[in-house]
Design an enzyme around this catalytic site. Structure first.
Site, PDB file in Angstrom:
ATOM      1  N   HIS A 178     -15.528   5.098   7.109  1.00  0.00           N
ATOM      2  CA  HIS A 178     -14.095   4.806   7.023  1.00  0.00           C
ATOM      3  C   HIS A 178     -13.378   6.123   7.273  1.00  0.00           C
ATOM      4  CE1 HIS A 178     -10.389   2.882   5.231  1.00  0.00           C
ATOM      5  NE2 HIS A 178     -10.069   4.149   5.248  1.00  0.00           N
ATOM      6  N   ARG A 197      -2.452  -1.929  -3.620  1.00  0.00           N
ATOM      7  CA  ARG A 197      -3.615  -1.071  -3.442  1.00  0.00           C
ATOM      8  C   ARG A 197      -3.468   0.077  -4.418  1.00  0.00           C
ATOM      9  NH1 ARG A 197      -4.966   3.854   0.320  1.00  0.00           N
ATOM     10  NH2 ARG A 197      -7.158   4.070  -0.224  1.00  0.00           N
ATOM     11  N   GLY A 252      -8.149   4.553  10.842  1.00  0.00           N
ATOM     12  CA  GLY A 252      -7.388   5.120  11.950  1.00  0.00           C
ATOM     13  C   GLY A 252      -8.170   5.955  12.935  1.00  0.00           C
ATOM     14  N   ARG A 268      -8.005  17.436   3.269  1.00  0.00           N
ATOM     15  CA  ARG A 268      -8.983  17.677   2.218  1.00  0.00           C
ATOM     16  C   ARG A 268     -10.275  18.256   2.787  1.00  0.00           C
ATOM     17  NH1 ARG A 268      -8.645  11.605  -0.005  1.00  0.00           N
ATOM     18  NH2 ARG A 268      -6.905  11.346   1.445  1.00  0.00           N
ATOM     19  N   ASN A 321       0.881  -1.166   0.000  1.00  0.00           N
ATOM     20  CA  ASN A 321       0.000   0.000   0.000  1.00  0.00           C
ATOM     21  C   ASN A 321       0.915   1.210   0.000  1.00  0.00           C
ATOM     22  OD1 ASN A 321      -1.774   2.083   0.469  1.00  0.00           O
ATOM     23  ND2 ASN A 321      -2.922   1.032   2.091  1.00  0.00           N
ATOM     24  N   HIS A 339     -12.157   3.769  -1.080  1.00  0.00           N
ATOM     25  CA  HIS A 339     -12.164   2.939   0.127  1.00  0.00           C
ATOM     26  C   HIS A 339     -13.045   1.704  -0.081  1.00  0.00           C
ATOM     27  CE1 HIS A 339     -11.289   6.754   2.743  1.00  0.00           C
ATOM     28  NE2 HIS A 339     -10.173   6.187   2.362  1.00  0.00           N
ATOM     29  N   GLU A 387      -7.489  -3.804   4.839  1.00  0.00           N
ATOM     30  CA  GLU A 387      -7.401  -3.689   3.381  1.00  0.00           C
ATOM     31  C   GLU A 387      -6.365  -4.660   2.823  1.00  0.00           C
ATOM     32  OE1 GLU A 387      -6.938   0.647   4.016  1.00  0.00           O
ATOM     33  OE2 GLU A 387      -8.216   0.873   2.253  1.00  0.00           O
TER      34      GLU A 387
HETATM   35  N1  LIG Z   1      -5.553   7.016  18.650  1.00  0.00           N
HETATM   36  C1  LIG Z   1      -5.974   7.831  17.657  1.00  0.00           C
HETATM   37  N2  LIG Z   1      -6.844   8.837  17.909  1.00  0.00           N
HETATM   38  C2  LIG Z   1      -7.278   9.647  16.900  1.00  0.00           C
HETATM   39  N3  LIG Z   1      -6.885   9.526  15.612  1.00  0.00           N
HETATM   40  C3  LIG Z   1      -6.015   8.534  15.344  1.00  0.00           C
HETATM   41  C4  LIG Z   1      -5.513   7.631  16.309  1.00  0.00           C
HETATM   42  N4  LIG Z   1      -4.653   6.761  15.696  1.00  0.00           N
HETATM   43  C5  LIG Z   1      -4.630   7.116  14.396  1.00  0.00           C
HETATM   44  N5  LIG Z   1      -5.435   8.166  14.193  1.00  0.00           N
HETATM   45  C6  LIG Z   1      -5.702   8.885  12.950  1.00  0.00           C
HETATM   46  O1  LIG Z   1      -5.739   7.952  11.871  1.00  0.00           O
HETATM   47  C7  LIG Z   1      -5.068   8.562  10.764  1.00  0.00           C
HETATM   48  C8  LIG Z   1      -4.499   7.476   9.864  1.00  0.00           C
HETATM   49  O2  LIG Z   1      -5.603   6.727   9.420  1.00  0.00           O
HETATM   50  P1  LIG Z   1      -5.322   5.405   8.564  1.00  0.00           P
HETATM   51  O3  LIG Z   1      -6.647   4.912   8.120  1.00  0.00           O
HETATM   52  O4  LIG Z   1      -4.487   4.507   9.378  1.00  0.00           O
HETATM   53  O5  LIG Z   1      -4.382   5.927   7.423  1.00  0.00           O
HETATM   54  P2  LIG Z   1      -4.681   6.515   5.968  1.00  0.00           P
HETATM   55  O6  LIG Z   1      -5.917   7.359   6.068  1.00  0.00           O
HETATM   56  O7  LIG Z   1      -3.453   7.292   5.679  1.00  0.00           O
HETATM   57  O8  LIG Z   1      -4.891   5.327   5.111  1.00  0.00           O
HETATM   58  C9  LIG Z   1      -3.971   9.380  11.374  1.00  0.00           C
HETATM   59  O9  LIG Z   1      -3.654  10.448  10.507  1.00  0.00           O
HETATM   60  C10 LIG Z   1      -4.616   9.891  12.643  1.00  0.00           C
HETATM   61  O10 LIG Z   1      -5.245  11.119  12.397  1.00  0.00           O
HETATM   62  C1  LIG Z   2      -8.940   7.200  -1.183  1.00  0.00           C
HETATM   63  C2  LIG Z   2      -8.291   7.722   0.064  1.00  0.00           C
HETATM   64  O1  LIG Z   2      -8.565   8.816   0.527  1.00  0.00           O
HETATM   65  O2  LIG Z   2      -7.388   6.868   0.640  1.00  0.00           O
HETATM   66  P1  LIG Z   2      -6.633   7.159   2.045  1.00  0.00           P
HETATM   67  O3  LIG Z   2      -7.722   7.243   3.110  1.00  0.00           O
HETATM   68  O4  LIG Z   2      -5.772   5.941   2.255  1.00  0.00           O
HETATM   69  O5  LIG Z   2      -5.897   8.443   1.886  1.00  0.00           O
HETATM   70 MG   LIG Z   3      -6.202   4.508   4.030  1.00  0.00          MG
END
Ligand SMILES: Nc1ncnc2c1ncn2[C@@H]1O[C@H](COP(=O)(O)OP(=O)(O)O)[C@@H](O)[C@H]1O
Ligand SMILES: CC(=O)OP(=O)(O)O
Ligand SMILES: [Mg+2]
Length: 404
Positions: free
Chosen positions: A213, A96, A335, A246, A9, A185, A389
């Protein structure tokens, strides 16, 4: 044939790698590279209970060589930790890929034509597709001869109902420019909605679900009987919810007005709404953890940002409950969704009239894994379900190479 798949990814500044057994879901090895391309890029490699950390010299490198450098380091580090990718090679590498345009939505074996098509729609996913292509090219360099498969974020939404996929814009313009809602997603939504049904012991076909998500990128999706009926991201991953950098939903007239000032050409507008908006634009911070911490210390901008995030989430939950004709399950994932109780509580505040009753103690509990966070008498079941994923991509990848 082994079911071992290497899943990549490749993100705009991160590289997530997993070696997954597609049938059992066992993760044999995983690695994360962060801040790739900067002068403080770091890696962490894990094999079982052993880990290795270090730095990646990628400052100023172009994307593909930076990813190739990182892959080479990860391969060596895995070997040091006893996982020899050469001795136990994956049957294929699954990538991905966020956007493949109209022609590429289903998982597909990668060749030069596929790479060219993914690169050709990079303007629609500038935060993701260039990095995805760099990851593919680097993997081909590092693992020549290993089949490579692309799994698209858009795949799950490829058959969205026309009422959801159609923008009310001049039909000929839309046809000529390929303007439609794609949705993103999708791999996560397909996995999480099925997991939610499994967790509840319910038939997926009977459930009206909303999946939130919430990560750096964030989306809401309405899923009926396991099939999507609407989703908040659109032709690009810019539409919908407030995200890390964004803006999400915007009056398109805003962009026109900024363009009329003469201070913003198309690239400046792209940069503004892709990289300088969302939480970052509102607070100067893009990570939800930092925003929540600032809010707890009384930072006005952070408090307002969290309220804007919550307001947008509630609008989508209410709208999608209407689109679904009711709601059985609301699931938080990714996250922020899996980890942030304050964001989850804001997302459902005042929605008791929809039958959504959050159990505060369950919501605040920081345990891991799939769990219910609604009260026992809540008409709508609210869950946290970790997304995966990588496992979903591994299974799609195996299905493609298994057909060869
Ligand atoms: N314990 C937490 N509390 C709040 N937000 C969190 C926590 N752990 C991770 N995050 C948030 O999740 C985001 C990452 O989300 P993730 O789905 O893992 O990555 P991406 O969106 O880059 O694919 C981080 O930028 C952060 O803002
Ligand atoms: C499509 C997209 O926003 O992916 P990510 O959440 O991983 O940035
Ligand atoms: Mg992601």
């Amino acid at each position: 044939m082994t079911d071992r798949v290497l899943v990549l990814n490749a993100g705009s500044s991160s590289l997530k790698l997993q070696v997954v057994r597609a049938d059992s879901g066992v993760v044999e090895a995983q690695a994360l590279v962060e801040r790739l391309g900067s002068d403080d890029a770091t890696f962490r490699v894990t094999v079982g209970d052993r880990t290795a950390d270090g730095r990646v010299d990628s400052a100023g490198h172009a994307q593909t060589p930076a990813v190739a450098t990182a892959l080479g380091i990860l391969r060596d580090q895995l070997a040091h930790l006893g996982f020899d990718l050469d001795g136990e090679p994956p049957v294929a590498i699954g990538h991905r890929v966020v956007h493949g345009g109209r022609d590429l939505t289903r998982p597909v074996r990668i060749d030069d034509r596929v790479i060219a098509q993914i690169a050709s729609v990079s303007a629609l996913a500038p935060l993701h597709n260039p990095a995805n292509v760099a990851g593919i090219r680097a993997a081909i360099e590092e693992f020549p001869g290993t089949p490579q498969v692309a799994v698209f974020d858009t795949g799950f939404f490829a058959d969205l109902p026309e009422t959801a996929a159609t923008y009310a814009i001049d039909r000929q313009v839309a046809a000529d420019a390929g303007i439609q809602r794609y949705g993103f997603h999708g791999t996560s939504n397909e996995f999480v909605s099925a997991q939610a049904a499994r967790f509840l012991g319910r038939d997926l076909a009977e459930l009206r679900q909303i999946v939130l998500h919430l990560g750096n990128g964030a989306s809401a999706s309405a899923i009926a009987g396991g099939r999507p009926v609407d989703t908040s991201m659109g032709m690009t991953p810019l539409e919908g919810l407030v995200m890390g950098t964004r803006a999400g939903d915007l009056d398109p007239g805003i962009l026109l007005q900024l363009a009329r000032t003469g201070d913003y050409d198309v690239d400046a507008l792209d940069h503004l709404i892709s990289r300088r908006s969302g939480l970052l634009g509102l607070t100067g911070r893009s990570d939800m953890r930092d925003v929540c911490a600032a809010a707890e210390s009384g930072d006005e901008a952070a408090l307002l940002a969290l309220d804007v995030v919550g307001h947008r989430l509630r609008k989508y939950v209410g709208a999608y409950a209407a689109v679904l004709g009711g709601l059985d399950v609301l699931t938080f994932t990714a996250g922020v969704g899996e980890n942030s109780a304050p964001v989850r509580s804001r997302a459902v505040a005042g929605l008791e009239f929809l039958g959504i009753r959050l159990d505060s103690a369950r919501n605040e509990c920081a345990e891991r894994g799939a769990r219910r966070i609604s009260t026992d008498d809540s008409a709508v079941t609210v869950l946290v379900v970790p997304t995966n994923e990588e496992l979903a991509i591994a299974r799609h990848t195996l299905a493609v190479v298994g057909q060869d």
